[in-house]
Every structure is written in C-alpha cells, then in structure tokens.
Design a protein around this motif. Structure first.
Motif, PDB file in Angstrom:
ATOM      1  N   SER A 267       6.542  35.285  55.882  1.00 13.32           N
ATOM      2  CA  SER A 267       7.050  34.064  56.507  1.00 13.32           C
ATOM      3  C   SER A 267       7.968  33.278  55.588  1.00 13.32           C
ATOM      4  O   SER A 267       8.703  32.403  56.042  1.00 13.32           O
ATOM      5  CB  SER A 267       5.883  33.173  56.940  1.00 13.32           C
ATOM      6  N   GLU A 268       7.936  33.570  54.268  1.00 10.98           N
ATOM      7  CA  GLU A 268       8.749  32.824  53.313  1.00 10.98           C
ATOM      8  C   GLU A 268       9.891  33.668  52.732  1.00 10.98           C
ATOM      9  O   GLU A 268      10.595  33.235  51.835  1.00 10.98           O
ATOM     10  CB  GLU A 268       7.869  32.321  52.162  1.00 10.98           C
ATOM     11  N   THR A 277       3.517  23.667  46.498  1.00 17.71           N
ATOM     12  CA  THR A 277       2.509  23.471  47.530  1.00 17.71           C
ATOM     13  C   THR A 277       1.387  22.619  46.972  1.00 17.71           C
ATOM     14  O   THR A 277       0.874  22.889  45.883  1.00 17.71           O
ATOM     15  CB  THR A 277       1.937  24.824  47.995  1.00 17.71           C
ATOM     16  N   ASP A 281      -3.291  21.593  50.519  1.00 18.21           N
ATOM     17  CA  ASP A 281      -2.729  22.375  51.623  1.00 18.21           C
ATOM     18  C   ASP A 281      -2.854  23.877  51.418  1.00 18.21           C
ATOM     19  O   ASP A 281      -2.497  24.663  52.315  1.00 18.21           O
ATOM     20  CB  ASP A 281      -1.245  22.033  51.815  1.00 18.21           C
ATOM     21  N   MET A 282      -3.352  24.322  50.275  1.00 20.66           N
ATOM     22  CA  MET A 282      -3.313  25.740  49.946  1.00 20.66           C
ATOM     23  C   MET A 282      -4.301  26.569  50.754  1.00 20.66           C
ATOM     24  O   MET A 282      -4.006  27.704  51.138  1.00 20.66           O
ATOM     25  CB  MET A 282      -3.550  25.936  48.453  1.00 20.66           C
ATOM     26  N   LYS A 285      -2.961  27.386  54.117  1.00 20.81           N
ATOM     27  CA  LYS A 285      -1.784  28.249  54.041  1.00 20.81           C
ATOM     28  C   LYS A 285      -2.134  29.694  53.711  1.00 20.81           C
ATOM     29  O   LYS A 285      -1.502  30.627  54.232  1.00 20.81           O
ATOM     30  CB  LYS A 285      -0.811  27.691  53.000  1.00 20.81           C
ATOM     31  N   TYR A 286      -3.137  29.911  52.848  1.00 20.44           N
ATOM     32  CA  TYR A 286      -3.368  31.248  52.316  1.00 20.44           C
ATOM     33  C   TYR A 286      -4.686  31.895  52.740  1.00 20.44           C
ATOM     34  O   TYR A 286      -4.816  33.122  52.645  1.00 20.44           O
ATOM     35  CB  TYR A 286      -3.326  31.207  50.785  1.00 20.44           C
ATOM     36  N   ARG A 322      -3.662  33.728  45.043  1.00 22.39           N
ATOM     37  CA  ARG A 322      -2.547  32.794  45.182  1.00 22.39           C
ATOM     38  C   ARG A 322      -2.515  31.695  44.127  1.00 22.39           C
ATOM     39  O   ARG A 322      -1.667  30.804  44.185  1.00 22.39           O
ATOM     40  CB  ARG A 322      -2.587  32.150  46.578  1.00 22.39           C
TER      41      ARG A 322
END
Length: 456
Positions: A267-268, A277, A281-282, A285-286, A322
C-alpha cells in the motif's frame, strides 16, 4: 587489491582461524594495537589478525570506589578500586556526540576511558602498552574533545609510543578490495554516509542523521511499553510492562536476537520516503498484515551471583517486524537512512555518482538486522522513482548495487569491518596520520580543524 587477496593476506598473518597468535606481555613485536572505540562496545586486538581479539561492552559504574559486602553481618564498607576490579553496573553508553555541552562530565569520561583501556591492555590483550604503537579507527564525526581525551589517556596514562588516526569508512572499504564506494555506517548514535573515491574520503559531502541504533532502541522500548505485556508468577494474568524491566541490556538483547526488517508494504509502494508513524497508530497499521510470531522473553535478575526469573515478557510479533520502520521514516528535521544516502549522492559531482551508487557498503551493528540491505535497496529505488527531490538520480536506478552481493559480506562482519581495515593498515605499515608521544602537545589531527600534525 582484490577481496581474495585481502582475505588471504590476513589469513597468512593469523596462525589459524581457531587459534590466533598469542602475544607475550614481555614481547617487543612490531604488531600494532588496533582500537575501535564505539559508544557501546570497544573492539581491540592486534594488527594482522582477521578479527578483533575482544569486543568489550561498556557499563556504567563508579571507577574509583566499590562496595565490599561483609557477609558476617556488618554490612560492608566502601573500598578504593584496584587493578583487579571490574566495572559493575548497567549496560550504558560510553559517550555522546554532544560531549562539548557537558564540560563537567569530561573528568568522569576520562576515568572511564582510562579504566577500560587499561583493562583491555592488561586483562584482555596481556601486552605492554609502552612497546606497541596504536591504530585508532575514528568516525569522521567523532567529537574532537573525545579524540583528545582518548589521546590523553593513551599517551599520558598508558604511555603508548604513537597513535595513528585512520577514518573508519575508508578502512571498512579497504576490506572489500575496493577503493571507491558509498559507505553507509548505521551505528548506535547516528548514521553517517561518506563517499570515498580512490581511497580518499570526500568529507565535504558527508551526511548524517540521528536515526540509528539508539533511535531503534527508543522505538522498541516505546512499543513494548505500550503494546507488550508481562506475566509475573504466581499470577497467570497479563499485566502492563513496568519500565524498570526494560533495562538497556534487555532492550539490546531483544534487538539483537528478535528484531528483523520487513519489506515495503504494498500500500506504500507508490509514495516517496515514508513519513513518521506515531507509536499510537502503529498497531492499527501493522497488526493485521503481520505474520511474525509473538515472543516470550524471560526477565531475570541477578542476586549474589545467582540468576532468578522474575517473569515473562510477551512481545507481539508485529513489533519485531515493524520496529525498524523508524530507520526508514524521515521528515524535514531528521532524514531517514535512505534520504541521508540519496542526499549525499546529490551533493557529489555528477561524474562520480555512478561509480559510488554501484558500490554501496553497509557497516555498523544496526545493519546486521536481518533483511536490512534488501529493504534499503527497495527504499532507495522507491525514493528515486517517486520523490521529486531525487529526480536527477533516476538514471542511477539500474546501477544501484551493494558490495556485499559480490561475496565480501560473507568474509567480514559489518560491525567489525572498520577494525579489520585498521588491522590491515597496521600490518602493512601504510602511511596514515600519526602522532608520536614526543610530539604530542594536547592536540590531535582532525579534518574539521587546522591542526597540523606530521605524517609518517
């Protein structure tokens, strides 16, 4: 000099791979002592050998006194440290790059340096410092005050005959058999990118960023504190992780054993260098895209020489996968490792860019993270094709290449390359900047100053 020639030369100078030569404390051999003094580890050994004799970790502790317990009930007393004492304390940094801002701490740093260097000479290497010259592997961004302190300890405390200062990036490059390349040093305190052309470091084009091992450790601690949990017997319930259990040693051990670098998320793939980030929020996201397994890490304490398990730390798998994203996410204040490398290429003359981009060398302990090189290659190509700042570098996309891919990475470890280059220089008696004890006046050679030192 080819890679095979370099490896075979060092191999001949070492008696055998499993049994290196022994040096007598009474000897007057010509082999030099090679030192690579980092913020967390000190690598030491003799020139002509293919690996450091010792890699000594650094601990925080009082260098002058220690507490001598009395097991008969009187409690104990404070005693002055002697030659047989070792540093007892928490795993800690030896120095910081902003050493000049803390003049009151220079005396304490001098004591720590003197203690560790004396221990290296007399406990580990078992040799007389007065009889052997020193090759010092130095980072181009090492503070001048720190270099002066090291020289003061070696000359005044240990009375070594001379010190040869050699740039670590150039030394690392020599271990590959090449003299031209873009050396990316991802250490603990900072990442340094320095182009080297025909064995000449192009220091005006150097680029640095604080995103390195310390930033990774900080991110790991934040993620475990926020999303990790613990089980402390006799309870079987998960409880939040207390900060006292996340010691520097524990974090360094987790980072070395369990953290790895994951490929770019699909997606990136169409954006430029990723923006930072937030820790909060991590997980969102992951977590859903991670396939890494959770890790159960035992937390132990040492008491009276015995290890006792206090509990079990539960580390989510997506943190392992991550956590290293912090190295590839930059902004205007802190460039990512990728941005730092490409900005360095932009500063170099156009006619040198292709030869540098096709000979990238990764050094430093942080680059030992599994899959780091593959991810860096992905990030470089993505940034070249999608970031307008690096549009002029798009012609280099087909020429991006790493020296490790030609086999040299399997010969020498990335964290020891600078030391091995110093070993090679010391054994060849090559011409480097050298200062003798007779000519030492308190100043040391440095590319940022106008100090003039006689070269030999």
């Amino acid at each position: 000099m080819s890679l095979d020639t370099t490896a075979s030369f060092l191999g001949r100078l070492t008696s055998s791979a499993g049994s290196p030569r022994r040096h007598s404390i009474y000897g007057t051999g010509e082999d030099r002592i090679v030192l690579d003094i980092g913020s967390l580890y000190i690598k030491a050994g003799f020139s002509g050998e293919s690996r450091p004799r010792h890699i000594v970790p650094v601990y925080a502790g009082n260098m002058k006194t220690h507490w001598d317990p009395d097991f008969n009930g009187s409690g104990g007393i404070a005693k002055a440290c002697g030659e047989s004492c070792r540093v007892v304390g928490e795993f800690a940094e030896l120095f910081d790059l902003e050493i000049g801002k803390y003049p009151d701490g220079l005396d304490a740093l001098y004591d720590r340096l003197a203690h560790y260097l004396r221990e290296i000479y007399f406990r580990y290497l078992l040799t007389d410092p007065k009889q052997r010259k020193v090759v010092l592997c130095e980072s181009p961004m090492m503070p001048v005050r720190l270099k002066e302190l090291i020289a003061k300890v070696l000359f005044e405390n240990l009375q070594v005959p001379s010190i040869s200062f050699a740039p670590s990036h150039m030394l690392a490059l020599l271990t590959t058999g090449c003299t031209t390349g873009l050396v990316i040093d991802v250490g603990h305190l900072e990442t340094t990118v320095l182009p080297t052309f025909t064995a000449r470091p192009l220091t005006p084009f150097i680029r640095t960023t604080p995103l390195a091992g310390r930033a990774l450790t900080k991110r790991l601690k934040e993620l475990i504190s926020t999303y990790g949990s613990m089980v402390i017997p006799p309870s079987t319930k998960n409880v939040p992780v207390h900060a006292k259990y996340l010691t520097p040693f524990v974090l360094e051990d987790i980072k070395a054993r369990f953290i790895f670098v994951s490929p770019i998320m699909v997606s990136e793939a169409s954006i430029g260098i990723a923006e930072k980030t937030l820790v909060d929020d991590m997980e969102a996201k992951y977590l859903s895209v991670s396939s890494a397994t959770d890790i159960l890490y035992p937390i132990t304490i040492s008491k009276l020489g015995r290890e006792r398990q206090m509990g079990t730390l539960i580390i989510p798998g997506w943190i392992r996968e991550r956590c290293a994203e912090v190295l590839f996410e930059g902004d205007e204040d802190e460039s990512s490792v990728v941005g730092c490398a490409l900005e360095c290429l932009l500063k170099t003359p156009i006619n040198l860019r292709r030869s540098l981009a096709s000979a990238i060398l990764l050094i430093g302990g942080t680059t030992l993270l599994p899959n780091f090189q593959a991810r860096l290659a992905q990030e470089i190509l993505r940034a070249i094709h999608t970031d307008k700042r690096f549009a002029s570098l798009r012609g280099l996309a087909d020429h991006i290449d790493f020296l490790e891919e030609h086999g040299s990475g399997k010969v020498f470890g990335a964290n020891c390359r600078a030391w091995i280059g110093g070993s090679l220089i010391g054994s060849l008696k090559s011409t480097v900047v050298e200062i003798t004890r007779e000519k030492y006046s308190g100043q040391v050679p440095d590319w940022t100053t106008s100090n003039t030192i006689t070269t030999t």
